[in-house]
Enzyme design. Structure first.
Site, PDB file in Angstrom:
ATOM      1  N   LYS A 238     -45.974  28.645  34.041  1.00 31.89           N
ATOM      2  CA  LYS A 238     -47.078  29.382  34.035  1.00 31.89           C
ATOM      3  C   LYS A 238     -48.439  28.754  33.508  1.00 31.89           C
ATOM      4  O   LYS A 238     -49.363  28.738  34.177  1.00 31.89           O
ATOM      5  CB  LYS A 238     -46.930  30.663  33.236  1.00 31.89           C
ATOM      6  CG  LYS A 238     -47.985  31.847  33.384  1.00 31.89           C
ATOM      7  CD  LYS A 238     -48.955  31.653  32.110  1.00 31.89           C
ATOM      8  CE  LYS A 238     -49.983  32.793  32.113  1.00 31.89           C
ATOM      9  NZ  LYS A 238     -50.470  32.615  30.703  1.00 31.89           N
ATOM     10  N   ASP A 257     -48.521  35.372  35.484  1.00 29.32           N
ATOM     11  CA  ASP A 257     -48.678  36.276  34.138  1.00 29.32           C
ATOM     12  C   ASP A 257     -48.374  37.683  34.385  1.00 29.32           C
ATOM     13  O   ASP A 257     -48.011  38.270  35.324  1.00 29.32           O
ATOM     14  CB  ASP A 257     -50.172  35.898  33.549  1.00 29.32           C
ATOM     15  CG  ASP A 257     -51.386  36.657  34.606  1.00 29.32           C
ATOM     16  OD1 ASP A 257     -50.857  37.311  35.544  1.00 29.32           O
ATOM     17  OD2 ASP A 257     -52.369  36.357  34.468  1.00 29.32           O
TER      18      ASP A 257
END
Length: 308
Positions: A238, A257
Site C-alpha cells: 500500500k 487503504d
C-alpha cells in the site's frame, strides 16, 4: 524573490489548488494561515500554500522556496506565486499542471460514484512529490489521520531540516536522507513517530548510503516498481502504491487503504480477490486501468469528506 502568475484557462482542464494539496496525497505543503487539513471537504479556497523544494532532475538544480495561491475558479482563475526561482516549471511539475485533466477523466469509466466525485472536486489533480520525502511521509501514514501525518512531516522539517529564507521569512526544508539517518531512533520517537521511528531511520540510512533509492523504481513495469519500493523498511504494497502514484507518475496505481477497501465492499465486491495484488489488479481494471489512480484519488477525497 520572483513573482508571477499562471492563468488556469491556459491549462488543459480545470485546476483546484486546495483539493490538490489537501486531499491526503501530499504532506509536504503547509498553509500560511496554519489551517492545513483543518477541514475534510477541502476545495476552492484562496489560501497561500508554501513548500521548500529540493533539487529535481530536469526541473531545478537548486533548493527553492515556493509560495502559491489560487484566485478565482477552477476554470478561469489564476495561480499567483512567489519563489526564490522561476516557479512555473516547479509548479507545473509538482502539481501536474501539464496533465490534460479533461482527457484523463474522460478515459475513466462512466460510473456513478466517479461522476459524483468528479463533480464535487472539479480541478483536483494528482501531485508529483519528490521521491524521498514522499516515501517518508507514507511510511509515517500507517493508521494515522491526515492531519497527524502532516504534523509529523512538519515536525521532522523543523527538527532536522535546513532553514531557507524568502522575503525575510524562514521556511524549513524537509530533511535530507543523511539528516534523518543521523537523527537516531530515540529522537524520532520523541517527535511522536512511535513504532515508525526505526522504519524512518533505516530507510533514510538506505538512501543516504546509496544502498537503495526510491527513484530507482521509475521506469520499471508497474508490478516491478512496486516490488522495488518494498525493499525499504516499513514499506508494504500500500505504501509503495502511494509513492508510485503521488511521486513517480504511475497513474494506474490504486493504494488499497481503508477507504478504497470500503468502496470495494460497498460498490464493487467482485473486485475483492483476497490478496493485495489480485484485489489491486481488479480495482484498477474497474477504474479504467491507465488512469485508475486519478479515479481512486477523487473517490478517496470524496468519501473521506462525507460524500456517498
Amino acid at each position: 524573490m520572483e513573482r508571477g502568475a499562471i492563468d488556469i484557462a491556459d491549462l488543459d482542464g480545470a485546476f483546484d489548488l486546495q483539493s490538490t494539496v489537501e486531499s491526503g496525497q501530499s504532506y509536504l505543503w503547509d498553509r500560511a494561515d496554519g489551517g492545513m487539513y483543518e477541514r475534510t471537504a477541502a476545495h476552492g479556497g484562496d489560501h497561500w500554500y508554501e513548500t521548500v523544494v529540493p533539487p529535481i532532475d530536469g526541473v531545478t538544480d537548486e533548493r527553492a522556496v515556493v509560495r502559491v495561491r489560487e484566485v478565482g475558479g477552477p476554470r478561469e482563475g489564476t495561480l499567483e506565486w512567489e519563489s526564490t526561482v522561476d516557479a512555473v516549471p516547479l509548479l507545473t511539475h509538482l502539481l501536474r499542471l501539464d496533465d490534460d485533466l479533461d482527457a484523463i477523466l474522460g478515459e475513466t469509466p462512466d460510473l456513478p460514484l466517479l461522476s459524483r466525485a468528479y463533480d464535487a472536486y472539479e480541478g483536483m489533480r494528482l501531485v508529483r512529490d519528490p521521491p524521498f520525502p514522499c516515501l517518508i511521509s507514507f511510511i509515517c501514514s500507517a493508521q494515522m489521520r491526515v492531519e497527524r501525518i502532516h504534523g509529523m512531516q512538519r515536525a521532522l522539517a523543523e527538527a532536522y531540516g535546513d532553514p531557507v529564507t524568502l522575503a525575510g521569512e524562514t521556511y524549513e526544508a524537509f530533511p535530507t536522507p543523511e539528516q534523518l539517518a543521523a537523527a537516531g531512533e530515540a529522537a524520532l520517537r520523541d517527535l511522536s513517530l512511535g513504532y515508525r521511528a526505526p522504519y524512518v531511520e533505516r530507510t533514510a540510512e538506505m538512501v543516504a548510503t546509496g544502498e537503495a533509492h526510491p527513484s530507482e523504481a521509475a521506469g520499471l513495469s508497474y508490478e516491478e516498481a512496486r516490488e522495488s519500493l518494498t525493499r525499504f523498511v516499513g514499506v508494504g504494497d500500500k505504501v509503495a502504491d502511494c509513492v508510485l502514484l503521488f511521486s513517480l507518475g504511475y497513474l494506474e496505481a490504486v493504494p488499497l487503504d481503508t477507504w478504497i477497501r470500503s468502496v470495494i465492499a460497498d460498490h464493487y465486491p467482485d473486485c475483492d480477490r483476497g490478496s493485495y495484488a489480485e484485489t489491486s489488479r481488479a480495482i484498477r481494471q474497474q477504474f479504467g486501468g491507465e488512469y485508475a489512480g486519478y479515479a481512486q484519488t477523487y473517490v478517496f477525497h470524496h468519501l473521506r469528506s462525507g460524500g456517498e
